[in-house]
Design a protein around this motif. Structure first.
Motif, mmCIF file in Angstrom:
data_model
loop_
_atom_site.group_PDB
_atom_site.id
_atom_site.type_symbol
_atom_site.label_atom_id
_atom_site.label_comp_id
_atom_site.label_asym_id
_atom_site.label_seq_id
_atom_site.Cartn_x
_atom_site.Cartn_y
_atom_site.Cartn_z
ATOM 1 N N SER A 1 42.231 27.517 6.065
ATOM 2 C CA SER A 1 40.891 27.743 6.612
ATOM 3 C C SER A 1 41.018 27.985 8.117
ATOM 4 O O SER A 1 42.061 27.725 8.719
ATOM 5 N N LEU A 2 39.917 28.463 8.703
ATOM 6 C CA LEU A 2 39.935 28.754 10.140
ATOM 7 C C LEU A 2 40.239 27.483 10.944
ATOM 8 O O LEU A 2 41.031 27.508 11.891
ATOM 9 N N ASP A 3 39.621 26.351 10.537
ATOM 10 C CA ASP A 3 39.863 25.084 11.255
ATOM 11 C C ASP A 3 41.315 24.641 11.137
ATOM 12 O O ASP A 3 41.940 24.243 12.119
ATOM 13 N N GLU A 4 41.837 24.718 9.920
ATOM 14 C CA GLU A 4 43.248 24.344 9.720
ATOM 15 C C GLU A 4 44.169 25.217 10.574
ATOM 16 O O GLU A 4 45.142 24.727 11.159
ATOM 17 N N ALA A 5 43.838 26.505 10.653
ATOM 18 C CA ALA A 5 44.672 27.425 11.431
ATOM 19 C C ALA A 5 44.633 27.064 12.920
ATOM 20 O O ALA A 5 45.658 27.060 13.598
ATOM 21 N N ARG A 6 43.425 26.722 13.417
ATOM 22 C CA ARG A 6 43.303 26.350 14.845
ATOM 23 C C ARG A 6 44.061 25.073 15.142
ATOM 24 O O ARG A 6 44.708 24.939 16.189
ATOM 25 N N ASN A 7 43.992 24.109 14.191
ATOM 26 C CA ASN A 7 44.734 22.853 14.388
ATOM 27 C C ASN A 7 46.235 23.096 14.425
ATOM 28 O O ASN A 7 46.949 22.497 15.223
ATOM 29 N N GLU A 8 46.687 23.964 13.543
ATOM 30 C CA GLU A 8 48.124 24.268 13.514
ATOM 31 C C GLU A 8 48.556 24.935 14.816
ATOM 32 O O GLU A 8 49.612 24.622 15.362
ATOM 33 N N LEU A 9 47.718 25.845 15.325
ATOM 34 C CA LEU A 9 48.040 26.510 16.596
ATOM 35 C C LEU A 9 48.124 25.475 17.722
ATOM 36 O O LEU A 9 49.031 25.529 18.567
ATOM 37 N N ALA A 10 47.193 24.510 17.705
ATOM 38 C CA ALA A 10 47.215 23.454 18.738
ATOM 39 C C ALA A 10 48.516 22.655 18.643
ATOM 40 O O ALA A 10 49.125 22.301 19.663
ATOM 41 N N ARG A 11 48.943 22.367 17.410
ATOM 42 C CA ARG A 11 50.225 21.646 17.239
ATOM 43 C C ARG A 11 51.397 22.471 17.758
ATOM 44 O O ARG A 11 52.321 21.939 18.368
ATOM 45 N N MET A 12 51.343 23.777 17.525
ATOM 46 C CA MET A 12 52.426 24.641 18.026
ATOM 47 C C MET A 12 52.509 24.580 19.543
ATOM 48 O O MET A 12 53.595 24.536 20.115
ATOM 49 N N VAL A 13 51.334 24.584 20.193
ATOM 50 C CA VAL A 13 51.317 24.522 21.664
ATOM 51 C C VAL A 13 51.910 23.203 22.135
ATOM 52 O O VAL A 13 52.742 23.163 23.043
ATOM 53 N N ARG A 14 51.505 22.085 21.476
ATOM 54 C CA ARG A 14 52.023 20.758 21.885
ATOM 55 C C ARG A 14 53.531 20.681 21.663
ATOM 56 O O ARG A 14 54.266 20.214 22.528
ATOM 57 N N ARG A 15 53.976 21.157 20.491
ATOM 58 C CA ARG A 15 55.423 21.115 20.208
ATOM 59 C C ARG A 15 56.205 21.911 21.237
ATOM 60 O O ARG A 15 57.252 21.498 21.709
ATOM 61 N N SER A 16 55.690 23.084 21.590
ATOM 62 C CA SER A 16 56.444 23.944 22.527
ATOM 63 C C SER A 16 56.460 23.307 23.918
ATOM 64 O O SER A 16 57.424 23.452 24.654
ATOM 65 N N ALA A 17 55.388 22.556 24.264
ATOM 66 C CA ALA A 17 55.363 21.864 25.567
ATOM 67 C C ALA A 17 56.383 20.715 25.559
ATOM 68 O O ALA A 17 57.103 20.510 26.531
ATOM 69 N N ASP A 18 56.443 19.971 24.428
ATOM 70 C CA ASP A 18 57.419 18.871 24.319
ATOM 71 C C ASP A 18 58.849 19.398 24.432
ATOM 72 O O ASP A 18 59.699 18.834 25.109
ATOM 73 N N ASP A 19 59.108 20.519 23.722
ATOM 74 C CA ASP A 19 60.450 21.096 23.752
ATOM 75 C C ASP A 19 60.855 21.526 25.156
ATOM 76 O O ASP A 19 62.007 21.428 25.538
ATOM 77 N N GLY A 20 59.835 21.999 25.906
ATOM 78 C CA GLY A 20 60.127 22.544 27.233
ATOM 79 C C GLY A 20 60.316 21.473 28.292
ATOM 80 O O GLY A 20 60.838 21.749 29.367
ATOM 81 N N SER A 21 59.884 20.209 28.031
ATOM 82 C CA SER A 21 59.922 19.204 29.088
ATOM 83 C C SER A 21 61.243 18.454 29.102
ATOM 84 O O SER A 21 62.002 18.527 28.164
#
Ligand SMILES: [Zn+2]
Length: 450
Positions: free
Chosen positions: A430-450
């Motif tokens: 669903s659109l909400d599930e997709a937005r949540n997954e995108l938010a997780r991708m952003v958080r994961r990529s920030a964690d990886d980068g720090s």
């Protein structure tokens, strides 16, 4: 001593007398999509030409087939049955199973496809990157023959069972909907050379005749579903003028309308166009939410999310080798159902003065309606990436449905609007599930980068 070494020693003195049995396997490989094994063209020829045998017919070289068969049986069996991977050209000699090559069964001529690379900053096609390649049409069929000396019945059963459910990807361009084949009419048979009848056949027949006479036992089809590799599928309907052309311009002064991309009499949405559209919008979305590493501009870094998912390397939309375009997903060509054909006439505007060029009227074929599926399939992809692909492309499709982006040519003139039927989709969140997954991708990529 390995099997390979013992065979080499035996072959010194009439090696064939030491063989106790010869098994043959024969099967058809039918191209379910356009495809084929190609070689580089030169001069005015298309950049990729079909590999042809001495008789001028398109061929599937034994090395390509052997490589695909190795992948089918898995690493361990590949080493035992086909021998260790050595340098190119040595492999066939070291193999227990001999790939005797594929014989073309039909006469359909090759098609020349033109495609353009999508400019990632404008989302439009570059005229200067027009590439032409020759491919076999869907439906092209080859009979493939294998010979296997001193195989046990269990081994033959194991191999033919695998082949009966086989849907290999052969040749180049597999991530943009080329090269899906289906194995059909799988047969096998074995000659026991201690039996006089078998020995007589072995001595009196040869080549394809021998294989056809021996390999008569039909193997039940594995029946792998056509959708086995589909990540998601969603029907899309055309709403208003829409066109995907061939990328080639009509001759100067021609009054003929500029045609749509057609294949076998049907209007086709090329997998390469859909893939280019999905990719360029995914890059935009990921850049705007600040995923790191930020999607590269040239589709060539190999590190960013779009490169990992859609492939990378110079000219990846069309010209790359199969190594350069290694991708996690693929998009097949789709046929437009219930097309509503129309023509539109345009006036070419002089971009410098803003005036109308003298007599520069031109007509294009367009569709005003019709439906086709957007289907994304898996190649080599892990579970996490699968979830991300479904989410990111769900958001891309939302933008397409909202007319923020269009599909095909002329989008700046209002062409290319489509409706995406999310209700009828399979495999999409669903659109909400997709937005949540995108938010997780952003958080994961920030964690990886720090
Ligand atoms: Zn990249």
């Amino acid at each position: 001593m390995t099997i390979t070494e013992s065979r080499e020693q035996k072959s010194g003195g009439g090696g064939e007398t030491t063989i106790r049995s010869v098994s043959f396997v024969a099967f058809d490989l039918r191209f379910a999509e356009p495809g084929g094994v190609t070689v580089p063209g030169s001069g005015d020829e298309p950049q990729a030409l079909l590999d042809r045998g001495p008789d001028g017919r398109a061929q599937l070289p034994g090395t390509s087939l052997a490589g695909a068969l190795r992948e089918l049986v898995g690493e361990e069996r590949a080493e035992a049955w086909f021998g260790p991977v050595l340098e190119e050209g040595v492999e066939a000699r070291a193999s227990r199973i001999w790939v005797l090559g594929g014989r073309r069964l039909d006469d359909a001529p090759g098609d020349v496809f033109a495609s353009t690379k999508i400019d990632r900053t404008r989302g439009a096609a570059h005229d200067s990157t027009l590439r032409r390649e020759e491919v076999l049409p869907a439906g092209a069929r080859f009979r493939v023959f294998l010979r296997w000396d001193d195989a046990s019945p269990a081994e033959v059963e194991e191999l033919t069972g695998l082949i009966a459910g086989w849907r290999p990807l052969i040749g180049r361009g597999v991530s943009r909907g080329r090269g899906r084949c289906v194995a059909e009419d799988v047969r096998h048979g074995t000659l026991l050379l201690s039996e006089p009848d078998d020995l007589l056949r072995w001595l009196t027949l040869s080549g394809p005749d021998l294989v056809a006479a021996v390999a008569v036992e039909l193997v039940a089809s594995g029946g792998a579903g056509a959708d086995a590799d589909v990540l998601f599928r969603v029907p899309v309907s055309i709403a208003g003028p829409w066109r995907i052309g061939t990328g080639e311009k009509p001759p100067k002064g021609s009054r003929e309308p500029i045609p749509l991309r057609r294949l076998g009499g049907k209007t086709v949405v090329p997998g390469s166009s859909v893939k280019g559209l999905l990719r360029s919008r995914a890059e935009f979305i990921l850049r705007s939410v600040g995923v790191s590493p930020s999607p590269c501009l040239e589709a060539s870094c190999g590190e960013c999310w779009p490169c990992r998912v859609f492939g990378y390397g110079g000219g990846q939309d069309s010209g790359a080798s199969s190594v350069g375009e290694r991708a996690a997903v693929r998009v097949a060509d789709a046929v437009v159902a219930d097309p509503v054909d129309a023509e539109r006439t345009h006036i070419a505007i002089d971009r410098f003065t803003g005036g109308v060029l003298d007599g520069a009227l031109y007509t294009t074929k367009v569709l005003e309606g019709g439906t086709f599926p957007v289907a994304v399939g898996r190649l080599a992809i892990d579970e996490d990436t699968e979830r991300e692909v479904r989410a990111v492309l769900r958001l891309v499709l939302e933008d397409l449905n909202d007319r923020i982006i269009g599909m095909g040519g002329g989008t700046t003139r209002g062409y290319g609007s489509v409706r995406v039927d999310f209700e009828a989709a399979t495999g999409l969140p669903s659109l909400d599930e997709a937005r949540n997954e995108l938010a997780r991708m952003v958080r994961r990529s920030a964690d990886d980068g720090s």
